[in-house]
Write an enzyme that holds these catalytic residues in place. Structure first.
Site, PDB file in Angstrom:
ATOM      1  N   ASP A  32       0.864  -1.179   0.000  1.00 54.35           N
ATOM      2  CA  ASP A  32       0.000   0.000   0.000  1.00 54.35           C
ATOM      3  C   ASP A  32       0.900   1.228   0.000  1.00 54.35           C
ATOM      4  O   ASP A  32       1.754   1.382   0.877  1.00 54.35           O
ATOM      5  CB  ASP A  32      -0.874  -0.015   1.264  1.00 54.35           C
ATOM      6  N   ASP A  42      -2.941   4.754  -2.359  1.00 59.30           N
ATOM      7  CA  ASP A  42      -3.979   5.335  -1.505  1.00 59.30           C
ATOM      8  C   ASP A  42      -4.382   6.741  -1.976  1.00 59.30           C
ATOM      9  O   ASP A  42      -3.493   7.572  -2.249  1.00 59.30           O
ATOM     10  CB  ASP A  42      -3.398   5.410  -0.082  1.00 59.30           C
ATOM     11  N   GLU A  86      -6.406   4.018  -5.737  1.00 60.72           N
ATOM     12  CA  GLU A  86      -7.685   4.236  -5.070  1.00 60.72           C
ATOM     13  C   GLU A  86      -8.168   5.588  -5.577  1.00 60.72           C
ATOM     14  O   GLU A  86      -7.558   6.614  -5.295  1.00 60.72           O
ATOM     15  CB  GLU A  86      -7.517   4.262  -3.553  1.00 60.72           C
ATOM     16  N   HIS A 118     -11.207  -2.721   3.268  1.00 52.67           N
ATOM     17  CA  HIS A 118     -11.159  -2.376   4.690  1.00 52.67           C
ATOM     18  C   HIS A 118     -11.942  -1.102   5.027  1.00 52.67           C
ATOM     19  O   HIS A 118     -12.009  -0.726   6.194  1.00 52.67           O
ATOM     20  CB  HIS A 118      -9.695  -2.206   5.110  1.00 52.67           C
ATOM     21  N   ASP A 119     -12.479  -0.417   4.021  1.00 52.64           N
ATOM     22  CA  ASP A 119     -13.254   0.809   4.269  1.00 52.64           C
ATOM     23  C   ASP A 119     -14.748   0.596   4.044  1.00 52.64           C
ATOM     24  O   ASP A 119     -15.529   1.539   4.176  1.00 52.64           O
ATOM     25  CB  ASP A 119     -12.819   1.929   3.308  1.00 52.64           C
TER      26      ASP A 119
END
Ligand code: NOJ
Length: 558
Positions: free
Chosen positions: A98, A202, A256, A326-327
């Site tokens: 990440d 990210d 993302e 995870h969000d």
């Protein structure tokens, strides 16, 4: 040389904090992941994406990095990392890290230097501005943080404000500064030289802010996005990073891309632009949420409309196929409605519907055993987003109750409960009290139980992954939704050369009639995959059982 291996790959996302704890401190770690490598291999995935494992004070669970070249204490050491990495590679699984590069932690050395004085060499690594108003005590503009409240924090030392689009412990980097861009490229090269295979980038679409940082339009909840989503210099920065780092390796990069739309997607991911390989767009996850936070009814037709529109991108643009991360809350229930009596069928139906479109599928830990949302009391929520928003809404009448309702459906915590390995204490995740509540349903939803069942969701995923592998119609074939207005069924055709597949999925917890469109009604077909024993029968007027998912290969057209 880029082989574009990701076109035929399935990626498994691990949120290390909640995956497996090896040393009994209640927090998942790298050695925990190492102990589960055969489990991951058995799922038939080609790559693992690890949420951040770098040094971090954990204001936002690792998305606030204080040292990009070291491992977080709770997670282990660099030598554990190397062992994990070798263990994956020796099993033929690639590793995606990440890359959190829109911001750092305020405890990063760059920021501690930056805040010291206006002429510190690191000052320009971040976005500092004087405040508004006579005494400069008003934030420089009206942008809000994604976690609620102003996106600016006043710093006493130099009496200026710094920008933080997330928490105040996550100051935004100033990408206009070439030194910052060089640092990020060097960090990528550091990990890729070690053999890492790529990055999930990210909030990468936020890195370029409009010059002058103008006020944003207020949209009920957030403010400012249009001033920095795919901002004016975004393409220049990503092209540069690609040239200085990613393109030198056989890498895979997925951005993302909050706020990205179909109209700017082509320019961000087409093979010809040499930027990112693909992006996560969130449009399909907005069909049951206003502004990504306020829940409303799920509509299958709207959902399909969004997915169909992304499928219409040319073959040179790779999509991502995902429902969880995870969000996000868990997908079971969210997209299936009440699945009682048909948990296995509902979970596998979602897998088929998503994974056989064109794109790279991502499976989030626990999804492969049908983990679900959890109930939390205020004290049990761990996410900074919950705490920050509750603090703000407490001044609004009914604010807390409304927020509680939204979080019960939307909280990021739902995805972060510890992985449920077995029915023993703490779901086999840890020998100590876990950092985060274990979903009490672990007694009947866990890996051991799933694997022992004839109807194993994990085994179905493994079968689906094997089915996709090397299947040209799935990887590169044309896509056509054959019943876009049907409110119960998601059905599409995939076609490549002479090969034609029909994917038919019932999204309802009841039997549903489906009349095949005329052009298929007289075809002969063979069943290739089904989530029902005994498969289904291909005929002009079909009757699909609850959450039945079937893939047929069309043999001839009548
Ligand atoms: C997106 C990440 O997925 C999320 O978990 C994080 O809070 C923000 N970016 C900030 O890094």
């Amino acid at each position: 040389m880029k082989t574009r291996w990701y076109k035929d790959a399935v990626v498994y996302q691990i949120y290390p904090r909640s995956f497996c704890d090896s040393n009994g401190d209640g927090i998942g770690d790298l050695r925990g992941i190492i102990s589960k490598l055969d489990y991951i291999k058995g799922l038939g995935v080609d790559a693992v994406w690890l949420s951040p494992i770098y040094k971090s004070p954990n204001d936002d669970n690792g998305y606030d990095i204080s040292d990009y070249r070291d491992i977080m204490d709770e997670f282990g050491t660099m030598s554990d990392f190397k062992e994990l990495f070798d263990g994956l590679h020796s099993r033929g699984i690639k590793l995606i890290m990440d890359l959190v590069a829109n911001h750092t932690s305020d405890e990063h050395y760059w920021f501690s230097e930056s805040r010291k004085s206006v002429d510190n060499p690191y000052r320009d690594y971040y976005i500092w501005r004087k405040g508004r108003g006579k005494d400069g005590r008003k934030p420089p503009n009206n942008w809000t943080s994604s976690f609620g409240g102003s996106a600016w924090k006043y710093d006493e030392t130099t009496k200026e404000w710094y920008l933080h689009l997330f928490s105040r412990k996550q100051p935004d980097l100033n990408w206009e500064n070439p030194k910052v861009r060089k640092e990020i490229a060097d960090i990528c090269n550091f990990w890729m030289d070690m053999g890492v295979d790529g990055f999930r980038c990210d909030v990468i679409t936020y890195i370029s802010k409009k010059s002058g940082l103008p006020d944003g339009k207020f949209n009920l909840i957030f403010c400012g996005e249009e001033q920095y989503v795919v901002g004016p210099r975004y393409h220049e920065y990503i092209k540069e990073l690609n040239a200085e780092s990613w393109s030198k390796y056989d890498s895979f990069t997925v951005g993302e891309a909050a706020g990205i739309t179909l109209s700017n997607a082509y320019d961000c991911i087409d093979e010809s632009v040499a930027e990112l390989d693909t992006v996560f767009s969130f449009e399909h996850l907005c069909v049951d949420m206003y502004f990504m936070v306020i829940p409303h009814r799920f509509s299958l037709t709207k959902f399909k409309k969004v997915l169909d529109s992304w499928q219409a991108l040319p073959n040179t643009c790779q999509n991502t196929l995902f429902l969880e991360n995870h969000d996000q809350p868990r997908s079971l229930g969210r997209f299936t409605g009440n699945y009682s009596g048909h948990r296995y069928e509902a979970a596998t139906a979602l897998a088929v519907a998503m994974q056989l479109q064109r794109g790279t599928p991502f499976v989030y830990q626990g999804q492969e055993i049908g983990m679900t949302n959890c109930r939390f009391t205020d004290d049990e929520y761990q996410d900074i987003m919950f705490r920050q928003i509750m603090n703000i809404v407490k001044y609004i009448p009914f604010g807390k109750s409304i927020a509680r309702y939204c979080f019960s459906r939307r909280a990021r915590d739902h995805a972060r409960t510890p992985m449920q390995w077995n029915a023993r204490e703490n779901a086999g995740f840890s020998s100590a009290k876990p950092w985060m509540k274990v979903n009490p349903n672990y007694k009947f939803i866990n890996v051991d139980k799933d694997l022992a069942e004839e109807k194993s969701i994990y085994k179905f995923y493994a079968k689906l992954h094997a089915y996709r592998k090397g299947n040209e119609a799935i990887i590169d074939g044309d896509y056509k939704d054959i019943c876009p207005n049907n409110r119960n069924i998601f059905a599409y055709e995939r076609k490549c050369g002479g090969k034609r597949l029909l994917v038919i999925v019932n999204f309802k917890n009841k039997a549903v009639k489906f009349n095949l469109p005329e052009e298929y009604a007289n075809s002969k077909a063979e069943l290739e995959l089904s989530n029902y024993r005994g498969g289904g029968i291909f005929m002009p007027n079909m009757r699909l059982r609850p959450y039945e998912a079937a893939v047929y290969s069309l043999k001839s057209q009548g």
